[in-house]
Design an enzyme around this catalytic site. Sequence first.
Site, mmCIF file in Angstrom:
data_model
loop_
_atom_site.group_PDB
_atom_site.id
_atom_site.type_symbol
_atom_site.label_atom_id
_atom_site.label_comp_id
_atom_site.label_asym_id
_atom_site.label_seq_id
_atom_site.Cartn_x
_atom_site.Cartn_y
_atom_site.Cartn_z
ATOM 1 N N ASP A 29 0.825 -1.206 0.000
ATOM 2 C CA ASP A 29 0.000 0.000 0.000
ATOM 3 C C ASP A 29 0.861 1.259 0.000
ATOM 4 O O ASP A 29 0.535 2.253 -0.643
ATOM 5 C CB ASP A 29 -0.910 0.028 1.241
ATOM 6 C CG ASP A 29 -1.935 -1.096 1.209
ATOM 7 O OD1 ASP A 29 -1.910 -1.889 0.237
ATOM 8 O OD2 ASP A 29 -2.737 -1.190 2.155
ATOM 9 N N ALA A 30 1.961 1.196 0.737
ATOM 10 C CA ALA A 30 2.814 2.375 0.874
ATOM 11 C C ALA A 30 3.370 2.805 -0.486
ATOM 12 O O ALA A 30 3.524 3.999 -0.756
ATOM 13 C CB ALA A 30 3.961 2.099 1.840
ATOM 14 N N GLU A 36 -24.643 -3.647 -11.344
ATOM 15 C CA GLU A 36 -25.309 -3.384 -10.081
ATOM 16 C C GLU A 36 -24.309 -2.846 -9.051
ATOM 17 O O GLU A 36 -23.268 -3.461 -8.827
ATOM 18 C CB GLU A 36 -25.909 -4.711 -9.582
ATOM 19 C CG GLU A 36 -26.992 -4.566 -8.569
ATOM 20 C CD GLU A 36 -28.384 -4.425 -9.198
ATOM 21 O OE1 GLU A 36 -28.481 -4.199 -10.424
ATOM 22 O OE2 GLU A 36 -29.361 -4.529 -8.441
ATOM 23 N N CYS A 57 -28.212 -10.104 36.447
ATOM 24 C CA CYS A 57 -28.003 -11.040 35.346
ATOM 25 C C CYS A 57 -28.955 -12.225 35.492
ATOM 26 O O CYS A 57 -28.990 -12.874 36.544
ATOM 27 C CB CYS A 57 -26.560 -11.523 35.359
ATOM 28 S SG CYS A 57 -26.267 -12.880 34.202
ATOM 29 N N CYS A 69 -23.423 -7.918 32.253
ATOM 30 C CA CYS A 69 -23.351 -8.640 33.511
ATOM 31 C C CYS A 69 -21.941 -8.465 34.037
ATOM 32 O O CYS A 69 -20.972 -8.578 33.286
ATOM 33 C CB CYS A 69 -23.647 -10.120 33.257
ATOM 34 S SG CYS A 69 -23.003 -11.203 34.547
ATOM 35 N N LYS A 104 -28.690 -12.814 -9.465
ATOM 36 C CA LYS A 104 -29.431 -11.555 -9.480
ATOM 37 C C LYS A 104 -29.024 -10.767 -8.235
ATOM 38 O O LYS A 104 -29.434 -11.079 -7.120
ATOM 39 C CB LYS A 104 -30.940 -11.791 -9.504
ATOM 40 C CG LYS A 104 -31.725 -10.490 -9.639
ATOM 41 C CD LYS A 104 -33.158 -10.731 -10.050
ATOM 42 C CE LYS A 104 -33.839 -9.442 -10.489
ATOM 43 N NZ LYS A 104 -33.950 -8.444 -9.425
ATOM 44 N N TYR A 118 1.886 2.303 -3.390
ATOM 45 C CA TYR A 118 0.759 2.925 -4.100
ATOM 46 C C TYR A 118 0.610 4.376 -3.626
ATOM 47 O O TYR A 118 0.497 5.301 -4.429
ATOM 48 C CB TYR A 118 -0.524 2.127 -3.830
ATOM 49 C CG TYR A 118 -1.721 2.638 -4.601
ATOM 50 C CD1 TYR A 118 -2.039 2.110 -5.847
ATOM 51 C CD2 TYR A 118 -2.519 3.655 -4.081
ATOM 52 C CE1 TYR A 118 -3.124 2.581 -6.574
ATOM 53 C CE2 TYR A 118 -3.606 4.141 -4.801
ATOM 54 C CZ TYR A 118 -3.905 3.602 -6.038
ATOM 55 O OH TYR A 118 -4.975 4.084 -6.750
ATOM 56 N N ASP A 119 0.646 4.543 -2.313
ATOM 57 C CA ASP A 119 0.484 5.881 -1.741
ATOM 58 C C ASP A 119 1.576 6.831 -2.233
ATOM 59 O O ASP A 119 1.337 8.005 -2.486
ATOM 60 C CB ASP A 119 0.515 5.819 -0.207
ATOM 61 C CG ASP A 119 -0.672 5.033 0.347
ATOM 62 O OD1 ASP A 119 -1.632 4.801 -0.417
ATOM 63 O OD2 ASP A 119 -0.618 4.638 1.526
ATOM 64 N N GLU A 152 -26.642 -16.357 -14.347
ATOM 65 C CA GLU A 152 -25.937 -15.420 -13.459
ATOM 66 C C GLU A 152 -26.710 -15.257 -12.159
ATOM 67 O O GLU A 152 -27.836 -15.716 -12.039
ATOM 68 C CB GLU A 152 -25.876 -14.023 -14.111
ATOM 69 C CG GLU A 152 -25.123 -13.978 -15.385
ATOM 70 C CD GLU A 152 -25.397 -12.696 -16.165
ATOM 71 O OE1 GLU A 152 -25.961 -11.736 -15.594
ATOM 72 O OE2 GLU A 152 -25.049 -12.675 -17.347
#
Length: 699
Positions: free
Chosen positions: A45-46, A190, A425, A443, A133, A48-49, A131
Amino acid sequence: MPSDSAAQPADAPAADLAARAAELRERLAYHAQRYYVQDAPEIPDAEYDRMFAELQAIEAAHPELLTSDSPTQRVIGRVLDGFAPVRHVVPMLSIRTETDTTPGGAIAFDARVRRELELPADAPALAYAAELKFDGLAINLRYEHGVLLQAATRGDGETGEDVTQNVRTIGQIPLRLLGTAPPLIEIRGEVYMRRDDFERLNERQRERGGKTFINPRNTAAGAIRQLDPKALADKKLSFFAYGLGDLQGWAQPDTHSATLDAIAAFGLPVCAERAVVQGADGLVAFHTEMGAKRDALPFDIDGVVYKVDSIALQKRLGFVTREPRWAVAHKYPAQEQITRLNAIEIQVGRTGKLTPVAKLEPVFVGGTTVSNATLHNLFELRRKGVRIGDTVIVRRAGDVIPEVVGRVPGARAGYVPNFRMPRACPVCGSRVLREKGGIDHRCTGGLFCAAQRKQAILHFAGRRAMDIEGLGDKLVDQLVEGALIRTLPDLYQLANEDGMARLAALDRMADKSARNIVDALEASKRTTLARFVYALGIRQVGEATARDLAKHFGSLDRIMDASLEQLLEVRDVGPIVAQSIHTFFEQPHNREVVEQLRASGIAWDEHEGAADAAPQPLSGRVFVLTGSLPTLTRDAAKAMIEAAGGKVAGSVSKKTHFVVAGADAGSKLDKAHTLGVEVIGEAELLAMLEEAGAGGSSS
Ligand code: IVH
């Protein structure tokens, strides 16, 4: 993918910067697809950042270089006054619904299609694309020269609303298509919300004492139609493509199924749970198979959809009013039903939390009969305004516990008092307290409370945790009441000789049953880090968070020793969750429990995180691509092979497993023949990926 060339200082010559910005956009689009659609990131990720920040810096210094397909533009926009109307060039149709949820629905559709095509009784079976739905909101995505220019809702089918700004925030929807895109293509599908994302959202809402959402469908539909995009920020949406709209300059494949393959190759998510089936039998089998899988899917479906696969036949069949004759939706039993609330009881959970449970007039919902459903907590119960005797809406979807999501408005017969929480309780009699400012009643008995001990063990042994088969409600009751188990590690003591004897003594349990439990305990020791972390029952740590933690840290020791700051770096972990994890591992007795469990032989592969994210069915297989394939660009084919774990090499050798050949294949094909390497076409490649379940789905 373009190779990583050096970053350009923001004051470099303009031409260089423009090229660098274009390269960054392309690389970021590629990696976003790996991350969001394939769930198989190639870079940390770093990294990408870092690329993202570099692109932002260039665009800030040179606004003229900014393009609408730049990933920096997936930002929260301004509050809108309203949505502009969008007239659909190709109307967005609806599908005829077959409400007969038995196989009869599929048989009737096949018979109707054959009749309308005037096929003789002995004509061969028709091929259908089958497929799911999806239960969300239909969206039309308009791409011009590969760039997402507009996203619109279905509206009345003729005119929808321009929701481009909101749709751009959905990470799974590419702002630019992969490969060579036609001048104009509209992709339809969708927008939906996964169940785990929905549960997470509601858990957060409950935590804050905020309003909870009824179901993923309404939440997704509501989010897309939000004028204030800030309201969208905490709602993670997903997308599946299922068809086309307007089109120019693209030779659409001959079948619907191949069209979906091509859409997947453009980088859009297409659900892997689809098949080309033959005739009514094939439809019935698909309906049955998906019905059995429905609960295990990560998202809601309300049925399956059958489409005549051949586009030529679709054209011959045409439409009746607003519905195509070539498609039908075949339903499953509803996941929401109404019934009467007969009583409210209190259940004591693993953390001592008191949960009001609705005792319902039994009702068939989501495929089973439900007579108990959770009401979560007193505040939610009050907010929903439910009282005994009311008609309520019950939802049961997937593995999620059935819940009362609301009441049906209507008059009550006389006065019904508001529900109150008990002060003691109901299991152990300890005092019930509510933390200051907190939502939950608890409790205070701790492990003195048998209910808490039992629930902790049941959770640990659960199917999604350590999966100890046979360790159910009744046995746990006996183990706790017979004082055979006080803490979790005691469980594995049952696997030694002495434990086995004590088990067998329980209620005169048969030796064989005792043996089965011991075997199940042994088998459960081989697990995954994510399951183990989930099994510990740390407050706020559900399955999804446990998975994120395992993926992020890669080892238990690193999770246990993580600082609050480090925990906050994990996807979707906020301050409350981070605090809870930190506090848990700060307690010496919890660490002791973990060490004892490890000492009893529980083990997993460290660094399993990334590997279990995507199936790697082509792992170790080497492919060579040659010639031009009918629908896939070379980049798309390569991306799909690599996503399934295969390798793509540049030249044919004895190490090559398959040569994928298209039109005008040259010397590589000859070489394959000389070396006796298997030659396949695009269809076979797609079939391999399909079979492997790697058809581009994120599910
Ligand atoms: S095809 C011409 N395929 O169901 C056929 N629709 O009434 C156009 N839907 O709101 C639709 N899953 O958003 C198609 N696999 C699928 C679908 C699907 C869900 C929704 C669609 C529309 C409704 C159709």
